[in-house]
Enzyme design. Structure first.
Site, PDB file in Angstrom:
ATOM      1  N   SER A 119       0.829  -1.206   0.000  1.00  0.00           N
ATOM      2  CA  SER A 119       0.000   0.000   0.000  1.00  0.00           C
ATOM      3  C   SER A 119       0.865   1.258   0.000  1.00  0.00           C
ATOM      4  CB  SER A 119      -0.911   0.007   1.221  1.00  0.00           C
ATOM      5  OG  SER A 119      -1.626  -1.202   1.324  1.00  0.00           O
TER       6      SER A 119
HETATM    7  N1  SAH Z   1      -0.831  -4.418   4.061  1.00  0.00           N
HETATM    8  C1  SAH Z   1      -0.137  -4.903   2.917  1.00  0.00           C
HETATM    9  C2  SAH Z   1      -0.947  -4.701   1.671  1.00  0.00           C
HETATM   10  C3  SAH Z   1      -1.013  -5.931   0.849  1.00  0.00           C
HETATM   11  S1  SAH Z   1      -2.147  -5.893  -0.493  1.00  0.00           S
HETATM   12  C4  SAH Z   1       1.236  -4.317   2.826  1.00  0.00           C
HETATM   13  O1  SAH Z   1       1.620  -3.520   3.664  1.00  0.00           O
HETATM   14  O2  SAH Z   1       1.959  -4.684   1.926  1.00  0.00           O
HETATM   15  C5  SAH Z   1      -3.533  -6.719   0.200  1.00  0.00           C
HETATM   16  C6  SAH Z   1      -3.370  -8.167   0.498  1.00  0.00           C
HETATM   17  O3  SAH Z   1      -4.645  -8.660   0.878  1.00  0.00           O
HETATM   18  C7  SAH Z   1      -2.913  -9.037  -0.651  1.00  0.00           C
HETATM   19  O4  SAH Z   1      -1.715  -9.663  -0.311  1.00  0.00           O
HETATM   20  C8  SAH Z   1      -4.037 -10.075  -0.807  1.00  0.00           C
HETATM   21  O5  SAH Z   1      -3.590 -11.373  -1.120  1.00  0.00           O
HETATM   22  C9  SAH Z   1      -4.667 -10.018   0.563  1.00  0.00           C
HETATM   23  N2  SAH Z   1      -6.034 -10.518   0.650  1.00  0.00           N
HETATM   24  C10 SAH Z   1      -7.078 -10.346  -0.200  1.00  0.00           C
HETATM   25  N3  SAH Z   1      -8.168 -10.988   0.262  1.00  0.00           N
HETATM   26  C11 SAH Z   1      -7.809 -11.566   1.447  1.00  0.00           C
HETATM   27  C12 SAH Z   1      -8.494 -12.389   2.398  1.00  0.00           C
HETATM   28  N4  SAH Z   1      -9.771 -12.758   2.255  1.00  0.00           N
HETATM   29  N5  SAH Z   1      -7.808 -12.804   3.478  1.00  0.00           N
HETATM   30  C13 SAH Z   1      -6.509 -12.461   3.669  1.00  0.00           C
HETATM   31  N6  SAH Z   1      -5.814 -11.714   2.796  1.00  0.00           N
HETATM   32  C14 SAH Z   1      -6.451 -11.271   1.696  1.00  0.00           C
END
Ligand code: SAH
Length: 277
Positions: A119
Site C-alpha cells: 500500500s
Molecule cells: N498491508 C499490505 C498490503 C497488501 S495488499 C502491505 O503492507 O503490503 C492486500 C493483500 O490482501 C494481498 O496480499 C491479498 O492477497 C490479501 N487478501 C485479499 N483478500 C484476502 C483475504 N480474504 N484474506 C486475507 N488476505 C487477503
C-alpha cells in the site's frame, strides 16, 4: 568518492525507541490464551534474533529519505504523532524487491508479487490515524486482513499491543515472514488463512483494518470487533464501467448504540477475495 555506493545490506531495526520501549506484550492477550505461540497457525516472531544491528551506511541515508516521506505525509494532513513516528521507524525498503528499493519512500504502491501491491505509505498512515482515532494510548489487539509483504503490519505493531495479520496467499504469507524475520516484532502474529472469516481466537479487537477491498464488510469482522472498536477498510462503492471498481474508505464504529458508518475518500486497493491459494 568516485566508486558507486554499494547496495546496502539495510540492517534490521524496527527502530530503537519505539521497539525497545514496548512493554512485554505477553500478558495482554488474555482471551487468546496464555501461550499464543501454541495457537495454530500463529507465527510468533519472538524466537527471532533479538539483537538488531545498528543502522549504518545507506541505512542512515534511508533514515533521511524516510524523514522526508514522513514530512510529506504530515503535510498531506496526517497529524497523529504516534502514526508519524511509526512511519518514520519502519524501513519500507525492506519490504519491497531490491530492484524497487529506490522507490520505497515515494508515495506509491509497488508490486510485491502474485499480483498484489504494498500500500501507499500515505494511505497506510491515513488509515492508521483513522484507526487510532486520536487516542493517547496504544490500541489493544488489532486484526489486519491482507498481510501482503508485512509492511503495514510492522507499522501497526508499533501502535498496538498485539497485531494479528492474515494473508490468504501462501507465497505472500511466507514473504512477510521472511521480511519480518530480522526485525524484532514480538507482538505481531502472522496467520495464513481467509481473512474474510477474521480470526475469532484473537477477538474482540480494538481495531480491524483491511488492506483489500470487498463489496461488503464480512459479518465476522463486525462480530469480532469490540464494542467501542473501530474498523477501517476499503469498500467497493461502484463498478467503474468494466474498468475495475471504485472504492472508498469505510470507517465503522461499533458502539453500545449500534453500528455507525462513514464513507470517506476514494482509494484503490487490490480486491478482497475468499479462500486461500
Ligand atoms: N498491508 C499490505 C498490503 C497488501 S495488499 C502491505 O503492507 O503490503 C492486500 C493483500 O490482501 C494481498 O496480499 C491479498 O492477497 C490479501 N487478501 C485479499 N483478500 C484476502 C483475504 N480474504 N484474506 C486475507 N488476505 C487477503
Amino acid at each position: 568518492m568516485s566508486s558507486p555506493k554499494p547496495r546496502p545490506s539495510f540492517p534490521a531495526s524496527l527502530n530503537n525507541t519505539l521497539a525497545s520501549n514496548r512493554p512485554s506484550p505477553r500478558g495482554a492477550v488474555a482471551p487468546v490464551g496464555a501461550e499464543p505461540a501454541r495457537v495454530q497457525p500463529i507465527q510468533k516472531a519472538s524466537h527471532l534474533p533479538t539483537k538488531a544491528p545498528m543502522p549504518q551506511g545507506l541505512g542512515m541515508d534511508s533514515g533521511a529519505v524516510r524523514a522526508a516521506m514522513v514530512r510529506k505525509i504530515a503535510a498531506s494532513g496526517v497529524a497523529d504523532e504516534q502514526v508519524l513516528a511509526a512511519m518514520g521507524a519502519v524501513e519500507r525498503h525492506r519490504f519491497v524487491d531490491s530492484a524497487l528499493a529506490n522507490q520505497a519512500y515515494e508515495d506509491t504502491s509497488l508490486p510485491i508479487g502474485l499480483g498484489q501491491t504494498i500500500s501507499k505509505p500515505g494511505v497506510v498512515a491515513r488509515m492508521a490515524e483513522l484507526l487510532r482515532n486520536g487516542r493517547a494510548d496504544k490500541l489493544g489487539r488489532v486484526l489486519e486482513i491482507g498481510t501482503g509483504c508485512g509492511y503495514q503490519a510492522a507499522v501497526l505493531s508499533l501502535l498496538a499491543d498485539e497485531v494479528y495479520s492474515i494473508e490468504r496467499l501462501r507465497g505472500l504469507h511466507d514473504k512477510a515472514r521472511d521480511n519480518l524475520r530480522a526485525l524484532r516484532v514480538p507482538n505481531l502474529h502472522l496467520l495464513f488463512g481467509d481473512g474474510m472469516e477474521g480470526f475469532a481466537r484473537g477477538a474482540p479487537y480494538a481495531a480491524i483494518i483491511a488492506a483489500a477491498g470487498g463489496d461488503a464488510v464480512p459479518q465476522a469482522w463486525i462480530d469480532q470487533l469490540a464494542v467501542g472498536g473501530r474498523l477501517v477498510a476499503p469498500l467497493v462503492v461502484a463498478s467503474n464501467g468494466g474498468h475495475g471498481q471504485a472504492q472508498a474508505l469505510l470507517v465503522l464504529d461499533k458502539t453500545t448504540q449500534g453500528i455507525r458508518q462513514s464513507i470517506l475518500e476514494a482509494v484503490h486497493f487490490v480486491p478482497l477475495k475468499s479462500g486461500v491459494a
